[in-house]
Enzyme design. Sequence first.
Site: not given
Ligand code: FPP
Length: 231
Positions: A23-24, A26, A28, A68, A70-71, A74
């Site tokens: 997580d994180g 976005g 970052w 997920s 839920e994703n 987005r």
């Molecule tokens: C959460 O960050 C991350 C994800 C949506 C899932 C993980 C995806 C990756 C690491 C990218 C590519 C994956 C592979 C396997 C190559 P967020 O967008 O929810 O961050 P935030 O909570 O800070 O908005």
Amino acid sequence: MSPSTPRLPNLERVPKHAAIIMDGNGRWAKQRNLPRIEGHKRGADSVEEAVTAADRAGVEFLTLYAFSVENWNRPKTEVKALMRLLNDALRKYKSRFGEKNIRLQAIGRLNDLPENVQKSLHEAISATSNCTGMTVILALSYSGRVELVEAFKSIYRELELGHLDPAQLNEKTIDHHLYTRYYPDPDLLIRTSGEMRLSNFLLWQLSYTEIHVTTTLWPDFGQKDFFSALK
Ligand code: FPP
């Protein structure tokens, strides 16, 4: 080993199965005034670091919550960019994992994925199916609740067909109907970027798992952070 590769610390115990909520990405990107996808790109690099660290430490199974159910809600452009990243990564894993004797597996509603991603996924899975080292399990279009509903439906069908005796139903019956039936339950769950929640990840399987939450954002997560979590 490159000069920047952190030394593997002495570890008394290494989990057989580690799982990560990445997580994180976005946040970052936001901290740097960059588009969210830049965070996901750096996040994909962290995936490789985590795989290398887990392999070096002797972890046998590593499950990564990559996308997920839920994703899918987005913005379309973000989902499309994530699918492109995933596709590129899978094409890389096909040869790189094979060279390192790492087996790739996936759990989730895999039929929800775009066709090109399904193809790359199946190619990477079959190219590494004979690897005998660590197993990396990608959770894709994954939801713990959906997994349980699907397990209950499948148990119901077997009961109806008389293949299962209702008197014999127990925890093992549920275990055997989950996506994760081939793997042990995780011993360690790592979550990055500080949130104290499970976010619908492996709800049944995490019952006895130790949880390590770090405030490090996923794109900043490296081998050292993985080793600290193990410690
Ligand atoms: C959460 O960050 C991350 C994800 C949506 C899932 C993980 C995806 C990756 C690491 C990218 C590519 C994956 C592979 C396997 C190559 P967020 O967008 O929810 O961050 P935030 O909570 O800070 O908005």
